[in-house]
Design an enzyme around this catalytic site. Sequence first.
Site, PDB file in Angstrom:
ATOM      1  N   GLY A   1       0.609  -1.226  -0.025  1.00  0.00           N
ATOM      2  CA  GLY A   1      -0.070  -0.020  -0.086  1.00  0.00           C
ATOM      3  C   GLY A   1       0.827   1.288   0.027  1.00  0.00           C
ATOM      4  N   ALA A   2       1.961   1.346  -0.806  1.00  0.00           N
ATOM      5  CA  ALA A   2       2.705   2.359  -0.787  1.00  0.00           C
ATOM      6  C   ALA A   2       2.610   3.611  -2.043  1.00  0.00           C
ATOM      7  CB  ALA A   2       4.280   1.846  -0.752  1.00  0.00           C
TER       8      ALA A   2
ATOM      9  N   SER B   1       0.430   5.909  -2.097  1.00  0.00           N
ATOM     10  CA  SER B   1       0.123   6.945  -1.590  1.00  0.00           C
ATOM     11  C   SER B   1       0.163   7.135  -0.059  1.00  0.00           C
ATOM     12  CB  SER B   1      -1.409   7.149  -1.980  1.00  0.00           C
ATOM     13  OG  SER B   1      -2.025   6.375  -1.173  1.00  0.00           O
TER      14      SER B   1
ATOM     15  N   ILE C   1       1.115   7.564   3.819  1.00  0.00           N
ATOM     16  CA  ILE C   1       2.312   7.256   4.850  1.00  0.00           C
ATOM     17  C   ILE C   1       3.220   6.108   4.183  1.00  0.00           C
ATOM     18  CG2 ILE C   1       2.798   6.158   7.010  1.00  0.00           C
ATOM     19  CD1 ILE C   1       0.343   7.162   8.101  1.00  0.00           C
TER      20      ILE C   1
ATOM     21  N   SER D   1      -2.910   0.847  14.749  1.00  0.00           N
ATOM     22  CA  SER D   1      -3.527   2.316  15.113  1.00  0.00           C
ATOM     23  C   SER D   1      -3.901   2.218  16.697  1.00  0.00           C
ATOM     24  CB  SER D   1      -4.633   2.450  14.218  1.00  0.00           C
ATOM     25  OG  SER D   1      -5.320   3.744  14.733  1.00  0.00           O
TER      26      SER D   1
ATOM     27  N   TYR E   1     -12.694  -1.813  11.373  1.00  0.00           N
ATOM     28  CA  TYR E   1     -11.212  -1.346  11.223  1.00  0.00           C
ATOM     29  C   TYR E   1     -10.699  -1.448  12.587  1.00  0.00           C
ATOM     30  CZ  TYR E   1      -7.571   2.020  10.578  1.00  0.00           C
ATOM     31  OH  TYR E   1      -6.340   2.697  10.587  1.00  0.00           O
TER      32      TYR E   1
END
Length: 412
Positions: free
Chosen positions: A128-129, A131, A133, A257, A290
């Site tokens: 997931g790189a 966009s 972080i 998170s 989530y």
Amino acid sequence: MTALKYAGMDDTDSEDELPPGWEERSTKDGWVYYANHEEMKTQWEHPKTGKKKRCAGALPYGWEQETDDKGQIFYSDHINKRTTYFDPRQAFTIEDMQVKPKRYDGNTTALEVLHDCDLSDKVVVITGANSGIGFETARSFALHGAHVIIACRNQSRAMKAVSLITEEWRKARVEAMTLDLASLRSVREFAEIFKARKLPLHILVCNAAVCTQPWNLTEDGLETTFQICHLGHFYLVELLQDVLRHSAPARVVVVSSESHRFTDLVDSCGKVELKLLSPPQKEYWSMLAYNRAKLCNILFSNELHRRMSPHGVTCNALHPGNMMYTSIHRSWWLMTLLFTFARPFTKSMQQGAATTVYCAVAPELEGIGGMYFNNCFRCLPSPQAQDPTAAASLWELSERLIQERSTPTQVL
């Protein structure tokens, strides 16, 4: 003083100022030496203080060391478009002594964490790189020499991310590979292609995530948030475990998170329940899904470290920062509106990537794992996130789900 006066070394104001006829230079690897043009000699010790020095850390951001046609080293400043034979690090030389670990906080950027790092011998995979972080993590690693693989579902966005990095530094080693964590078949294909290239894997960053998604099932029959945030990464690590072991010391970094604190996963017997992780549509709430997936991240990280650390592979989980303006909330207009108003008070993406980078490269974390970090500091996660029984139960459930939906693989 008489001897210094006789030698012509007493006519300078500073102890570190060189006498006439002397020049300070540096070697390719940053050690300072001194040239006496009158006597045509060189030495490591400062002619007045007798101290040895070395350049502090890596070249400043935007600088690159090159060699001219005569074999002499010169330095290019790509930002200001200039060159010089003077090593810019000589302005920040330090005495030859051990440097204490740096301290970071919530304002630290990923590039600041990597300031003195040479990653030219590292291979890094980041999910997931394309966009947010993840992109800043990939960019920071690539600008410090690492071979970076951006593993993303959307190849057009991934190639755009690659172009942005290579435009900034033409020598950056960064590429894109297809990986859709919502498809166990895609995860398996990615691992097969990666292993066929015979590359090592020193750093694996499990960064990809989705949030506030409407209820939907993946092609594997599981709720999308759970599979993308947790199970897809679990399967990816399972398939790449041998590469990680052979590349040891290696690190796995799992982006979680603080929202993991607002949920639980276990029943009265301490077992993780699948119906909580992949609920039917009538029992689904996107934020709760989530939160549960982020709790899975920490439990997975802890259990992975317990199993893999004897083989030289460590794992840590982290919280990147509160209220960062990323594209992760794009599926819910209310969250997008909230983040838009809060944007002036949030972390930048570079600051958000700092803790990921810290967990991946900090020398003080070599061989250390099973921990949770926030703002580059270790902190305690929720009590359930520290529960080894819950971690083992989640691991067993994840293995069973994969075995039911894929070809057999070696168990970690």
